[in-house]
Design a protein around this motif. Structure first.
Motif, PDB file in Angstrom:
ATOM      1  N   ALA A 132      -4.814  12.639  11.818  1.00 28.53           N
ATOM      2  CA  ALA A 132      -5.613  12.904  10.610  1.00 28.53           C
ATOM      3  C   ALA A 132      -6.442  11.611  10.443  1.00 28.53           C
ATOM      4  O   ALA A 132      -6.280  10.476  10.587  1.00 28.53           O
ATOM      5  CB  ALA A 132      -4.927  13.010   9.471  1.00 28.53           C
ATOM      6  N   PRO A 133      -7.891  11.930   9.718  1.00 28.92           N
ATOM      7  CA  PRO A 133      -8.781  10.848   9.381  1.00 28.92           C
ATOM      8  C   PRO A 133      -8.055  10.202   7.941  1.00 28.92           C
ATOM      9  O   PRO A 133      -7.244  10.889   7.398  1.00 28.92           O
ATOM     10  CB  PRO A 133      -9.819  11.833   9.067  1.00 28.92           C
ATOM     11  CG  PRO A 133      -9.467  12.998   8.763  1.00 28.92           C
ATOM     12  CD  PRO A 133      -8.381  13.368   9.690  1.00 28.92           C
ATOM     13  N   ILE A 134      -8.669   9.049   7.960  1.00 34.89           N
ATOM     14  CA  ILE A 134      -7.974   8.283   6.777  1.00 34.89           C
ATOM     15  C   ILE A 134      -9.009   7.722   5.841  1.00 34.89           C
ATOM     16  O   ILE A 134     -10.070   7.152   6.173  1.00 34.89           O
ATOM     17  CB  ILE A 134      -6.852   7.111   7.559  1.00 34.89           C
ATOM     18  CG1 ILE A 134      -5.970   7.608   8.434  1.00 34.89           C
ATOM     19  CG2 ILE A 134      -6.518   6.573   6.356  1.00 34.89           C
ATOM     20  CD1 ILE A 134      -5.488   6.501   9.384  1.00 34.89           C
ATOM     21  N   LEU A 177       0.668  -1.348  -0.030  1.00 36.24           N
ATOM     22  CA  LEU A 177       0.062  -0.010   0.247  1.00 36.24           C
ATOM     23  C   LEU A 177       0.881   1.311  -0.056  1.00 36.24           C
ATOM     24  O   LEU A 177       1.989   1.169   0.348  1.00 36.24           O
ATOM     25  CB  LEU A 177      -1.026   0.080   1.069  1.00 36.24           C
ATOM     26  CG  LEU A 177      -0.467  -0.289   2.500  1.00 36.24           C
ATOM     27  CD1 LEU A 177       0.157   1.121   3.166  1.00 36.24           C
ATOM     28  CD2 LEU A 177      -1.604  -0.681   3.647  1.00 36.24           C
ATOM     29  N   ASP A 178       0.102   2.563  -0.630  1.00 32.25           N
ATOM     30  CA  ASP A 178       0.811   3.624  -0.531  1.00 32.25           C
ATOM     31  C   ASP A 178       0.155   4.407   0.530  1.00 32.25           C
ATOM     32  O   ASP A 178      -1.039   4.585   0.533  1.00 32.25           O
ATOM     33  CB  ASP A 178       0.853   4.445  -1.847  1.00 32.25           C
ATOM     34  CG  ASP A 178       1.712   3.318  -2.905  1.00 32.25           C
ATOM     35  OD1 ASP A 178       2.522   2.771  -2.539  1.00 32.25           O
ATOM     36  OD2 ASP A 178       1.315   3.686  -4.187  1.00 32.25           O
ATOM     37  N   VAL A 179       0.848   5.578   1.237  1.00 32.42           N
ATOM     38  CA  VAL A 179       0.300   6.537   2.119  1.00 32.42           C
ATOM     39  C   VAL A 179       0.452   7.941   1.807  1.00 32.42           C
ATOM     40  O   VAL A 179       1.667   8.058   1.452  1.00 32.42           O
ATOM     41  CB  VAL A 179       0.977   6.227   3.552  1.00 32.42           C
ATOM     42  CG1 VAL A 179       0.234   7.292   4.323  1.00 32.42           C
ATOM     43  CG2 VAL A 179       0.678   4.716   3.955  1.00 32.42           C
ATOM     44  N   HIS A 180      -0.372   8.447   1.140  1.00 31.15           N
ATOM     45  CA  HIS A 180      -0.453   9.941   0.987  1.00 31.15           C
ATOM     46  C   HIS A 180      -0.695  10.687   2.120  1.00 31.15           C
ATOM     47  O   HIS A 180      -1.891  10.596   2.533  1.00 31.15           O
ATOM     48  CB  HIS A 180      -1.337  10.388  -0.380  1.00 31.15           C
ATOM     49  CG  HIS A 180      -0.942   9.238  -1.446  1.00 31.15           C
ATOM     50  ND1 HIS A 180      -0.209   9.817  -2.700  1.00 31.15           N
ATOM     51  CD2 HIS A 180      -1.266   8.171  -1.778  1.00 31.15           C
ATOM     52  CE1 HIS A 180      -0.112   8.726  -3.574  1.00 31.15           C
ATOM     53  NE2 HIS A 180      -0.885   7.877  -3.003  1.00 31.15           N
ATOM     54  N   ARG A 181       0.168  11.630   2.596  1.00 33.70           N
ATOM     55  CA  ARG A 181      -0.086  12.364   4.027  1.00 33.70           C
ATOM     56  C   ARG A 181       0.395  13.666   3.914  1.00 33.70           C
ATOM     57  O   ARG A 181       1.285  14.016   3.041  1.00 33.70           O
ATOM     58  CB  ARG A 181       0.575  11.591   5.135  1.00 33.70           C
ATOM     59  CG  ARG A 181       2.242  11.592   4.864  1.00 33.70           C
ATOM     60  CD  ARG A 181       2.899  10.764   5.783  1.00 33.70           C
ATOM     61  NE  ARG A 181       2.784  11.447   7.371  1.00 33.70           N
ATOM     62  CZ  ARG A 181       3.415  12.240   7.723  1.00 33.70           C
ATOM     63  NH1 ARG A 181       4.751  12.713   6.982  1.00 33.70           N
ATOM     64  NH2 ARG A 181       3.117  12.704   8.873  1.00 33.70           N
ATOM     65  N   TYR A 190      -6.422  15.066   5.411  1.00 32.22           N
ATOM     66  CA  TYR A 190      -6.662  13.380   5.462  1.00 32.22           C
ATOM     67  C   TYR A 190      -5.455  12.683   5.040  1.00 32.22           C
ATOM     68  O   TYR A 190      -4.497  13.163   4.489  1.00 32.22           O
ATOM     69  CB  TYR A 190      -7.695  12.906   4.401  1.00 32.22           C
ATOM     70  CG  TYR A 190      -9.199  13.287   4.801  1.00 32.22           C
ATOM     71  CD1 TYR A 190      -9.970  12.118   5.175  1.00 32.22           C
ATOM     72  CD2 TYR A 190      -9.878  14.626   4.711  1.00 32.22           C
ATOM     73  CE1 TYR A 190     -11.318  12.256   5.586  1.00 32.22           C
ATOM     74  CE2 TYR A 190     -11.056  14.676   5.058  1.00 32.22           C
ATOM     75  CZ  TYR A 190     -11.786  13.580   5.398  1.00 32.22           C
ATOM     76  OH  TYR A 190     -13.229  13.741   5.935  1.00 32.22           O
ATOM     77  N   LEU A 191      -5.351  11.605   5.561  1.00 31.71           N
ATOM     78  CA  LEU A 191      -4.343  10.792   4.818  1.00 31.71           C
ATOM     79  C   LEU A 191      -5.261   9.804   3.871  1.00 31.71           C
ATOM     80  O   LEU A 191      -6.120   9.294   4.200  1.00 31.71           O
ATOM     81  CB  LEU A 191      -3.673   9.738   6.027  1.00 31.71           C
ATOM     82  CG  LEU A 191      -2.437   9.928   6.574  1.00 31.71           C
ATOM     83  CD1 LEU A 191      -2.707  11.333   7.434  1.00 31.71           C
ATOM     84  CD2 LEU A 191      -2.156   8.698   7.499  1.00 31.71           C
ATOM     85  N   VAL A 192      -4.559   9.653   2.646  1.00 31.78           N
ATOM     86  CA  VAL A 192      -5.134   8.712   1.573  1.00 31.78           C
ATOM     87  C   VAL A 192      -4.086   7.731   1.458  1.00 31.78           C
ATOM     88  O   VAL A 192      -3.002   7.780   0.879  1.00 31.78           O
ATOM     89  CB  VAL A 192      -5.401   9.492   0.284  1.00 31.78           C
ATOM     90  CG1 VAL A 192      -6.127   8.427  -1.016  1.00 31.78           C
ATOM     91  CG2 VAL A 192      -6.297  10.776   0.382  1.00 31.78           C
ATOM     92  N   VAL A 193      -4.684   6.601   1.608  1.00 33.10           N
ATOM     93  CA  VAL A 193      -4.079   5.074   1.515  1.00 33.10           C
ATOM     94  C   VAL A 193      -4.678   4.224   0.367  1.00 33.10           C
ATOM     95  O   VAL A 193      -5.782   4.064   0.352  1.00 33.10           O
ATOM     96  CB  VAL A 193      -4.161   4.393   3.037  1.00 33.10           C
ATOM     97  CG1 VAL A 193      -3.703   3.037   2.866  1.00 33.10           C
ATOM     98  CG2 VAL A 193      -3.608   5.119   4.125  1.00 33.10           C
ATOM     99  N   SER A 194      -3.717   3.733  -0.449  1.00 33.04           N
ATOM    100  CA  SER A 194      -4.188   3.145  -1.558  1.00 33.04           C
ATOM    101  C   SER A 194      -3.737   1.662  -1.729  1.00 33.04           C
ATOM    102  O   SER A 194      -2.326   1.849  -1.471  1.00 33.04           O
ATOM    103  CB  SER A 194      -3.878   3.901  -2.850  1.00 33.04           C
ATOM    104  OG  SER A 194      -4.294   3.348  -4.187  1.00 33.04           O
ATOM    105  N   ILE A 195      -4.340   0.984  -1.855  1.00 33.37           N
ATOM    106  CA  ILE A 195      -3.774  -0.503  -1.666  1.00 33.37           C
ATOM    107  C   ILE A 195      -3.736  -1.205  -2.877  1.00 33.37           C
ATOM    108  O   ILE A 195      -4.828  -1.145  -3.661  1.00 33.37           O
ATOM    109  CB  ILE A 195      -4.694  -1.333  -0.490  1.00 33.37           C
ATOM    110  CG1 ILE A 195      -6.000  -1.896  -0.890  1.00 33.37           C
ATOM    111  CG2 ILE A 195      -4.694  -0.625   0.720  1.00 33.37           C
ATOM    112  CD1 ILE A 195      -6.482  -2.955   0.171  1.00 33.37           C
ATOM    113  N   ASN A 196      -2.850  -2.215  -3.009  1.00 38.30           N
ATOM    114  CA  ASN A 196      -2.999  -3.246  -3.989  1.00 38.30           C
ATOM    115  C   ASN A 196      -3.352  -4.460  -3.320  1.00 38.30           C
ATOM    116  O   ASN A 196      -3.366  -4.769  -2.180  1.00 38.30           O
ATOM    117  CB  ASN A 196      -1.632  -3.536  -4.782  1.00 38.30           C
ATOM    118  CG  ASN A 196      -1.427  -2.517  -5.922  1.00 38.30           C
ATOM    119  OD1 ASN A 196      -2.307  -2.059  -6.125  1.00 38.30           O
ATOM    120  ND2 ASN A 196      -0.360  -2.731  -6.355  1.00 38.30           N
TER     121      ASN A 196
END
Length: 298
Positions: A73-75, A62-66, A107-113
């Motif tokens: 922060a909400p996620i 996964l990638d974390v955009h912060r 926000y944190l945006v977490v994008s997963i594979n």
């Protein structure tokens, strides 16, 4: 003749090669292809932690955009689509506009594979989503995030997977994850898989679910729903005949189990329902309103 470029011999071959390289470079740039897997640079002030492992398989990343100064922060945890057999967490359509809108909002945006078909079936993919959620909850504080303020979001096949994890608490419990605030499903039509398989349907459903009727039922959020699920926002393309009726039925089931469900029919293409989240308009407004209803900022 003056003004004519001769392209014969070695010199001509070098010129053709340079011209081809230039054309390919332009095409790659237009498609985001100059970045691995279509990755694009984030907006200023956004830090990206890439390819964090939440499992042992190479696909479980996964990638974390912060925000650089993130604290409590909400996620948003985003699960990409791709017919259960393709797609990537870093594709611009999956993350670009969401990061541009939500990270500056704190926000944190977490994008997963996740593992893909045909290596695994959708049930195993749902277990991957739950494992990623558990990992995010355990690591959130180190990233400046708040593990108690998480929203799951998915598009297409990813929308099916986040809905399945929401419907069946066994996925969360098996991964050791805590409850989250809510779920946003962006244009899934796979809430009742047997209903799909018993009528005309795209071949991608056969590839994902095959002829195993037990698998089809276990992979159906509407049919396995138990307990009181998290609140859901179900966005459906009004131009896809099967999408909104399936969303309506799942939403009714969620409400019958004591939770809240909002179904949003919207006249947008299947791809735009993903890529345009974060762009000013009725889709982003509806997503923001849902987040506000959960007590989150927008």
């Amino acid at each position: 003749m003056q003004g004519t470029v001769q392209t014969g011999g070695r010199a001509g071959g070098r010129i053709r090669a340079l011209l081809l390289a230039a054309v390919v470079g332009v095409l790659l740039s237009a498609c985001g292809g100059n970045h691995p897997r279509g990755e694009v640079a984030g907006p200023p002030g956004v830090e990206v932690l890439r390819d964090l492992a939440y499992g042992s398989d190479p696909a479980q990343r996964l990638d974390v955009h912060r925000p650089a100064d993130a604290q409590h922060a909400p996620i948003l945890v985003m699960v990409h689509g791709g017919g259960w057999r393709r797609g990537d967490k870093a594709n611009p359509g999956v993350v670009k506009n969401k990061v541009a809108h939500y990270v500056p909002a704190g926000y944190l945006v977490v994008s997963i594979n996740y593992r893909l078909s045909p290596e695994v079936d959708p049930l195993a993919q749902a277990h991957d989503v739950a494992a990623a959620l558990s990992f995010v909850q355990s690591e959130a504080s180190a990233w400046g995030g708040d593990p108690s303020r998480i929203v799951l979001m998915g598009h297409s096949a990813g929308a099916h997977l986040v809905s399945l994890v929401t419907a069946d608490p066994g996925y969360r419990e098996g991964a050791g994850a805590a409850p989250w605030l809510g779920t946003i499903a962006l244009d899934s039509a796979a809430y009742d898989v047997p209903q799909i398989m018993n009528g005309p349907h795209p071949a991608l459903y056969d590839d994902a679910f095959g002829q195993d009727e037990v698998l089809q039922r276990e992979a159906s959020p509407t049919l396995v729903l138990s307990g009181t699920p998290e609140p859901v926002l179900l966005v459906c393309g009004s131009n896809r005949a099967e999408a909104c009726p399936q969303a309506d039925a799942f939403g009714a089931a969620v409400r019958a189990h004591g939770s809240t469900a909002t179904v949003l029919p919207i006249d947008m293409s299947h791809g735009d329902i993903d890529s345009q989240v974060g762009v000013a308009g009725p889709l982003t407004s509806a997503v923001d309103d849902f987040l506000t209803s959960l007590g989150l900022p927008t």
